[in-house]
Design an enzyme around this catalytic site. Structure first.
Site, short mmCIF file in Angstrom:
data_model
loop_
_atom_site.label_atom_id
_atom_site.label_comp_id
_atom_site.label_asym_id
_atom_site.label_seq_id
_atom_site.Cartn_x
_atom_site.Cartn_y
_atom_site.Cartn_z
N LYS A 1 0.86 -1.13 0.33
CA LYS A 1 0.02 0.13 0.11
C LYS A 1 0.94 1.17 -0.05
O LYS A 1 1.72 1.39 0.76
CB LYS A 1 -0.86 -0.19 1.19
CG LYS A 1 -1.89 1.19 1.44
CD LYS A 1 -2.65 1.12 2.42
CE LYS A 1 -3.72 1.97 2.76
NZ LYS A 1 -4.56 2.01 3.83
N LYS B 1 -2.18 -1.54 -3.77
CA LYS B 1 -3.10 -0.22 -3.62
C LYS B 1 -2.29 1.00 -3.73
O LYS B 1 -1.35 1.23 -3.01
CB LYS B 1 -3.91 -0.41 -2.20
CG LYS B 1 -4.71 0.99 -2.12
CD LYS B 1 -5.40 0.76 -0.84
CE LYS B 1 -6.41 1.89 -0.49
NZ LYS B 1 -7.01 1.79 0.66
N SER C 1 -10.16 5.56 -4.55
CA SER C 1 -11.19 6.65 -4.62
C SER C 1 -10.85 7.79 -5.66
O SER C 1 -11.45 8.21 -6.39
CB SER C 1 -11.56 7.50 -3.37
OG SER C 1 -10.41 7.71 -2.69
N TYR D 1 -15.06 1.01 -6.66
CA TYR D 1 -16.38 1.88 -6.33
C TYR D 1 -17.33 1.70 -7.57
O TYR D 1 -18.51 2.05 -7.64
CB TYR D 1 -16.16 3.15 -6.15
CG TYR D 1 -15.01 3.43 -4.82
CD1 TYR D 1 -15.91 3.04 -3.50
CD2 TYR D 1 -13.83 3.70 -4.83
CE1 TYR D 1 -15.07 3.03 -2.33
CE2 TYR D 1 -13.08 3.56 -3.89
CZ TYR D 1 -13.74 3.37 -2.38
OH TYR D 1 -12.87 3.45 -1.17
ZN ZN Z 1 -5.45 3.23 8.27
#
Ligand code: ZN
Length: 335
Positions: free
Chosen positions: A204, A257, A284, A323
């Protein structure tokens, strides 16, 4: 002689026959924000089409997702109150724990994944306990806003067990702390959940593309940033190493990510771990960019979304958290 690859592109039927990558709604995971801070659904301005849901409404939204054939939902919680220790995160009556019980009661066949982190539950908005806060002794060798590692992992483990007790199918730790997967695995095993899989946010990045999410989850850090635990955007080898560590610690599924600027990481992780299930999070900011451009008529939303999701799958992701999931599932059915 001319080589003519165009022969196999000459009709829609031929193109369909030789298509290498096929998207399926079952690969898509739909994130859901469930809130105790509002009594009505609250649309998120920077993420058109996405809302925060009170617990009583989340089942309806999840039922929609299930009826479209989506693979799973991924829950994020917004508590009514926050504190320095993030104590709402492991409360058996917390927002996620109640939502999981409702969802599994109403939709037992829908896979429910829970995000395991502290940032939505701490008043400072960081993903763990800060140096010298929440009753912990101050470590003079670390800055005040440093996210303490092992102390925070102990809390993540407690959160994961509370989600498991509520009935979650998979827990997904997202804090990027060292030893996070091992700590959670040990706690789950100790609480009779040795069968519960862990989806680790194994690579991430400290990305600029999480902005709209922070509106949605209300978990932006009050000060400082997350660069002391999330990965530097410039690093690729380190990402594969992070995933290797998590596999060793017992991660059942890996994640990269965000997705789009990191397709090389998706590919490298796929090649290093051909037999481990790999997810990518189409975040997002990636969603908001497509929505904003589509609103202006600058891109055709449907084609752009399906192209992006196909690209992420083609790069090597088995599962895509997005999403766009509901729209994409509808479009795939129509196709
Ligand atoms: Zn967090």
């Amino acid at each position: 002689m001319i080589t003519r690859p165009r022969r196999l592109r000459s009709s829609a039927a031929l193109r369909r026959l030789v298509r290498e990558t096929r998207l399926d709604p079952g690969r898509l995971i739909y994130p859901l924000f469930v809130t105790d801070a509002a009594t009505e659904a609250r649309p998120i301005a920077s993420m058109p089409g996405i809302s925060q849901w009170p617990v009583r409404d989340v089942v309806r939204e999840a039922r929609d997702a299930a009826s479209l054939g989506l693979g799973a939902v991924l829950l994020f919680g917004i508590p009514a109150a926050k504190d320095a220790a993030g104590s709402g995160s492991y409360d058996s009556e917390g927002v996620v724990q109640r939502a999981v019980r409702e969802l599994k009661g109403a939709l037992p066949d829908l896979v429910v994944i829970t995000d395991v982190c502290l940032c939505e539950y701490t008043d400072h908005g960081h993903c763990g306990l800060l140096n010298g806060s929440a009753g912990l002794a101050q470590n003079a060798h670390l800055p005040d806003d440093y996210v303490l590692n092992d102390e925070s992992v102990a809390v993540l483990a407690r959160i994961a067990v509370s989600h498991a007790e509520a009935g979650a199918d998979i827990v997904a730790p997202s804090a990027m702390l060292d030893g996070m997967v091992a700590g959670i695995r040990k706690a789950l095993d100790g609480a009779c959940f040795s069968n519960l899989p862990i989806l680790s946010y194994s690579a991430k990045y400290a990305s600029a593309l999480y902005g709209p999410f922070r509106d949605a989850a209300q978990g932006a850090p009050k000060q400082g940033d997350r660069q002391s635990h999330q990965m530097d955007v410039a690093n690729a080898r380190e990402a594969v190493r992070e995933s290797a560590i998590d596999v060793d610690e017992g991660a059942d599924l890996l994640m990269v990510k965000p997705a789009l600027p990191y397709l090389d990481i998706v590919r490298a992780t796929r090649e290093r771990f051909p037999d481990v299930v790999l997810a990518a999070y189409n975040v997002s900011g990636e969603y908001a960019m497509v929505k904003a451009a589509a609103e202006r008529g600058w891109v055709e939303e449907r084609r752009a979304v399906l192209e992006i999701l196909t690209g992420i799958h083609r790069a090597g992701a088995d599962l895509i958290i997005t999403y766009h999931a509901k729209d994409a599932a509808r479009w795939l059915r129509e196709r």
